[in-house]
Design a protein around this motif. Structure first.
Motif, PDB file in Angstrom:
ATOM      1  N   LEU A  96       1.121  56.615  48.285  1.00  0.00           N
ATOM      2  CA  LEU A  96       1.515  57.967  47.880  1.00  0.00           C
ATOM      3  C   LEU A  96       2.264  58.012  46.548  1.00  0.00           C
ATOM      4  O   LEU A  96       2.313  59.052  45.892  1.00  0.00           O
ATOM      5  CB  LEU A  96       2.387  58.602  48.968  1.00  0.00           C
ATOM      6  N   VAL A  97       2.881  56.899  46.168  1.00  0.00           N
ATOM      7  CA  VAL A  97       3.712  56.800  44.961  1.00  0.00           C
ATOM      8  C   VAL A  97       4.679  57.986  44.861  1.00  0.00           C
ATOM      9  O   VAL A  97       4.602  58.786  43.928  1.00  0.00           O
ATOM     10  CB  VAL A  97       2.857  56.698  43.677  1.00  0.00           C
TER      11      VAL A  97
ATOM     12  N   VAL B  50       8.483  66.810  51.033  1.00  0.00           N
ATOM     13  CA  VAL B  50       8.346  65.589  51.832  1.00  0.00           C
ATOM     14  C   VAL B  50       6.856  65.306  51.960  1.00  0.00           C
ATOM     15  O   VAL B  50       6.122  66.044  52.613  1.00  0.00           O
ATOM     16  CB  VAL B  50       8.997  65.750  53.221  1.00  0.00           C
ATOM     17  N   VAL B  51       6.401  64.231  51.316  1.00  0.00           N
ATOM     18  CA  VAL B  51       4.962  63.944  51.252  1.00  0.00           C
ATOM     19  C   VAL B  51       4.498  62.989  52.339  1.00  0.00           C
ATOM     20  O   VAL B  51       3.299  62.776  52.528  1.00  0.00           O
ATOM     21  CB  VAL B  51       4.585  63.362  49.868  1.00  0.00           C
ATOM     22  N   GLY B  52       5.454  62.398  53.070  1.00  0.00           N
ATOM     23  CA  GLY B  52       5.066  61.481  54.130  1.00  0.00           C
ATOM     24  C   GLY B  52       6.253  61.021  54.936  1.00  0.00           C
ATOM     25  O   GLY B  52       7.402  61.151  54.499  1.00  0.00           O
ATOM     26  N   GLN B  53       5.969  60.492  56.140  1.00  0.00           N
ATOM     27  CA  GLN B  53       7.012  59.960  56.999  1.00  0.00           C
ATOM     28  C   GLN B  53       6.566  58.609  57.552  1.00  0.00           C
ATOM     29  O   GLN B  53       5.404  58.449  57.947  1.00  0.00           O
ATOM     30  CB  GLN B  53       7.313  60.919  58.151  1.00  0.00           C
ATOM     31  N   ALA B  54       7.488  57.664  57.580  1.00  0.00           N
ATOM     32  CA  ALA B  54       7.192  56.327  58.093  1.00  0.00           C
ATOM     33  C   ALA B  54       8.156  55.980  59.213  1.00  0.00           C
ATOM     34  O   ALA B  54       9.334  56.357  59.169  1.00  0.00           O
ATOM     35  CB  ALA B  54       7.298  55.293  56.967  1.00  0.00           C
ATOM     36  N   GLY B  55       7.656  55.250  60.209  1.00  0.00           N
ATOM     37  CA  GLY B  55       8.497  54.884  61.341  1.00  0.00           C
ATOM     38  C   GLY B  55       8.945  53.441  61.332  1.00  0.00           C
ATOM     39  O   GLY B  55       9.596  52.987  62.276  1.00  0.00           O
ATOM     40  N   SER B  56       8.602  52.716  60.252  1.00  0.00           N
ATOM     41  CA  SER B  56       9.003  51.311  60.149  1.00  0.00           C
ATOM     42  C   SER B  56       9.076  50.909  58.689  1.00  0.00           C
ATOM     43  O   SER B  56       8.549  51.616  57.812  1.00  0.00           O
ATOM     44  CB  SER B  56       7.988  50.411  60.869  1.00  0.00           C
ATOM     45  N   GLY B  57       9.698  49.759  58.435  1.00  0.00           N
ATOM     46  CA  GLY B  57       9.769  49.263  57.069  1.00  0.00           C
ATOM     47  C   GLY B  57       8.395  48.947  56.514  1.00  0.00           C
ATOM     48  O   GLY B  57       8.083  49.262  55.360  1.00  0.00           O
TER      49      GLY B  57
ATOM     50  N   PRO C 122       5.152  70.000  38.735  1.00  0.00           N
ATOM     51  CA  PRO C 122       5.535  68.598  38.543  1.00  0.00           C
ATOM     52  C   PRO C 122       7.042  68.368  38.625  1.00  0.00           C
ATOM     53  O   PRO C 122       7.476  67.218  38.696  1.00  0.00           O
ATOM     54  CB  PRO C 122       4.994  68.283  37.140  1.00  0.00           C
ATOM     55  N   ALA C 123       7.831  69.463  38.598  1.00  0.00           N
ATOM     56  CA  ALA C 123       9.287  69.305  38.676  1.00  0.00           C
ATOM     57  C   ALA C 123       9.742  69.054  40.114  1.00  0.00           C
ATOM     58  O   ALA C 123      10.878  68.665  40.357  1.00  0.00           O
ATOM     59  CB  ALA C 123       9.986  70.546  38.122  1.00  0.00           C
ATOM     60  N   VAL C 124       8.854  69.275  41.080  1.00  0.00           N
ATOM     61  CA  VAL C 124       9.193  69.051  42.486  1.00  0.00           C
ATOM     62  C   VAL C 124       9.350  67.560  42.745  1.00  0.00           C
ATOM     63  O   VAL C 124       8.528  66.752  42.322  1.00  0.00           O
ATOM     64  CB  VAL C 124       8.100  69.643  43.406  1.00  0.00           C
ATOM     65  N   VAL C 125      10.439  67.181  43.436  1.00  0.00           N
ATOM     66  CA  VAL C 125      10.681  65.783  43.778  1.00  0.00           C
ATOM     67  C   VAL C 125       9.904  65.455  45.049  1.00  0.00           C
ATOM     68  O   VAL C 125      10.110  66.066  46.094  1.00  0.00           O
ATOM     69  CB  VAL C 125      12.184  65.518  43.994  1.00  0.00           C
ATOM     70  N   ARG C 126       9.011  64.482  44.957  1.00  0.00           N
ATOM     71  CA  ARG C 126       8.174  64.072  46.088  1.00  0.00           C
ATOM     72  C   ARG C 126       8.889  62.953  46.841  1.00  0.00           C
ATOM     73  O   ARG C 126       9.180  61.895  46.280  1.00  0.00           O
ATOM     74  CB  ARG C 126       6.807  63.625  45.598  1.00  0.00           C
ATOM     75  N   VAL C 127       9.163  63.191  48.122  1.00  0.00           N
ATOM     76  CA  VAL C 127       9.992  62.275  48.916  1.00  0.00           C
ATOM     77  C   VAL C 127       9.221  61.722  50.105  1.00  0.00           C
ATOM     78  O   VAL C 127       8.497  62.453  50.789  1.00  0.00           O
ATOM     79  CB  VAL C 127      11.266  63.007  49.417  1.00  0.00           C
ATOM     80  N   LEU C 128       9.392  60.432  50.342  1.00  0.00           N
ATOM     81  CA  LEU C 128       8.890  59.782  51.549  1.00  0.00           C
ATOM     82  C   LEU C 128      10.085  59.451  52.428  1.00  0.00           C
ATOM     83  O   LEU C 128      11.058  58.852  51.955  1.00  0.00           O
ATOM     84  CB  LEU C 128       8.130  58.497  51.186  1.00  0.00           C
ATOM     85  N   LEU C 129      10.025  59.841  53.710  1.00  0.00           N
ATOM     86  CA  LEU C 129      11.093  59.554  54.662  1.00  0.00           C
ATOM     87  C   LEU C 129      10.717  58.355  55.518  1.00  0.00           C
ATOM     88  O   LEU C 129       9.580  58.263  55.996  1.00  0.00           O
ATOM     89  CB  LEU C 129      11.341  60.757  55.575  1.00  0.00           C
ATOM     90  N   ALA C 130      11.658  57.442  55.729  1.00  0.00           N
ATOM     91  CA  ALA C 130      11.385  56.274  56.569  1.00  0.00           C
ATOM     92  C   ALA C 130      12.551  56.046  57.525  1.00  0.00           C
ATOM     93  O   ALA C 130      13.665  55.726  57.106  1.00  0.00           O
ATOM     94  CB  ALA C 130      11.161  55.038  55.710  1.00  0.00           C
ATOM     95  N   ASP C 131      12.291  56.229  58.808  1.00  0.00           N
ATOM     96  CA  ASP C 131      13.297  56.039  59.846  1.00  0.00           C
ATOM     97  C   ASP C 131      12.548  55.806  61.151  1.00  0.00           C
ATOM     98  O   ASP C 131      11.522  56.436  61.397  1.00  0.00           O
ATOM     99  CB  ASP C 131      14.213  57.263  59.961  1.00  0.00           C
ATOM    100  N   ASP C 132      13.059  54.913  61.989  1.00  0.00           N
ATOM    101  CA  ASP C 132      12.334  54.623  63.227  1.00  0.00           C
ATOM    102  C   ASP C 132      12.628  55.615  64.347  1.00  0.00           C
ATOM    103  O   ASP C 132      12.114  55.465  65.461  1.00  0.00           O
ATOM    104  CB  ASP C 132      12.596  53.188  63.702  1.00  0.00           C
ATOM    105  N   HIS C 133      13.417  56.645  64.060  1.00  0.00           N
ATOM    106  CA  HIS C 133      13.688  57.686  65.054  1.00  0.00           C
ATOM    107  C   HIS C 133      13.046  58.995  64.598  1.00  0.00           C
ATOM    108  O   HIS C 133      13.471  59.590  63.606  1.00  0.00           O
ATOM    109  CB  HIS C 133      15.198  57.893  65.230  1.00  0.00           C
ATOM    110  N   PRO C 134      12.017  59.478  65.305  1.00  0.00           N
ATOM    111  CA  PRO C 134      11.321  60.711  64.905  1.00  0.00           C
ATOM    112  C   PRO C 134      12.246  61.915  64.769  1.00  0.00           C
ATOM    113  O   PRO C 134      12.069  62.736  63.873  1.00  0.00           O
ATOM    114  CB  PRO C 134      10.304  60.920  66.029  1.00  0.00           C
ATOM    115  N   VAL C 135      13.235  62.016  65.651  1.00  0.00           N
ATOM    116  CA  VAL C 135      14.148  63.164  65.596  1.00  0.00           C
ATOM    117  C   VAL C 135      14.947  63.155  64.295  1.00  0.00           C
ATOM    118  O   VAL C 135      15.165  64.200  63.666  1.00  0.00           O
ATOM    119  CB  VAL C 135      15.101  63.169  66.812  1.00  0.00           C
TER     120      VAL C 135
END
Length: 213
Positions: free
Chosen positions: A54-55, A37-44, A7-20
């Motif tokens: 995912l919270v 990193v629990v997920g990636q988003a390509g748009s707002g 539970p000490a691991v920080v769960r992060v979602l990345l959001a950027d419209d550039h895959p690279v």
């Protein structure tokens, strides 16, 4: 899964419209075993949807992503998932953009040129409740606000200093030997003087105006 096992691991979602860019950020973050990193988003819009599902502890959000920009997405995420922190990571240094992001509820504002160590430190700091801001951006935020610094009491400054270290109201109360309700009162008075509505904005405003020493 790391996030389930520890539970000490920080769960992060990345959001950027550039895959690279997303892949680069992901690689840097996951070099730290205490970040997942629990997920990636390509748009707002996708960031808002995934954050609600995912919270995550933290969303690293690009500023400009088409129809829904990072500021609008920040507002939606903070309203729908108030426990999730948002940090803007962008190439843009415009004064107004920085101010809009903070006022929308972002816990920090970092430039994409930040080093891996700076990025990882910012993730852990924001997850603990600290305010994170690339140092060179503080003067820009000050110019964007461009108002006379209000006078905070000594106790209000003490409370905000401890808030900036990520302490909760209860922890601040124990350290200052005052009740949690008193801590909240000092914070509300500071919010009013600084013309802000939350802890992160109060700390950033006080820091960039030189009120916390």
């Amino acid at each position: 899964m790391k996030g389930v096992e520890d539970p000490a691991v920080v769960r992060v979602l990345l959001a950027d419209d550039h895959p690279v860019v997303r892949e680069g950020l992901c690689a840097m973050l996951e070099s730290d075993p205490a970040i997942e990193v629990v997920g990636q988003a390509g748009s707002g819009e996708e960031a808002v949807t995934l954050a609600e599902r995912l919270v995550p502890d933290l969303v690293l959000l690009d500023l400009r992503m088409g129809a829904m920009d990072g500021v609008a997405a920040t507002g939606h995420i903070r309203r729908r998932s108030p426990r999730t922190k948002v940090v803007i990571v962008t190439t843009y240094e415009d004064d107004a953009d920085i101010l809009r992001a903070v006022e929308a509820g972002a816990a920090g504002y970092l430039l994409k040129g930040s080093s891996r160590a700076e990025l990882i430190d910012a993730v852990h700091g924001a997850a603990r409740g600290a305010t994170v801001l690339t140092p060179s951006l503080a003067p820009k935020l000050f110019r964007a606000r461009a108002v006379e610094a209000p006078l905070l009491s000594g106790r209000e400054c003490e409370v905000l200093r401890l808030v900036s270290q990520g302490l909760t109201n209860g922890e601040i109360g124990r350290q200052l030997f005052i009740g949690e309700a008193t801590v909240k009162t000092h914070l509300l008075r500071a919010f009013k003087k600084l013309e802000v509505s939350d802890r992160t904005a109060a700390v950033i405003t006080a820091l960039e105006r030189g009120l916390l020493g």
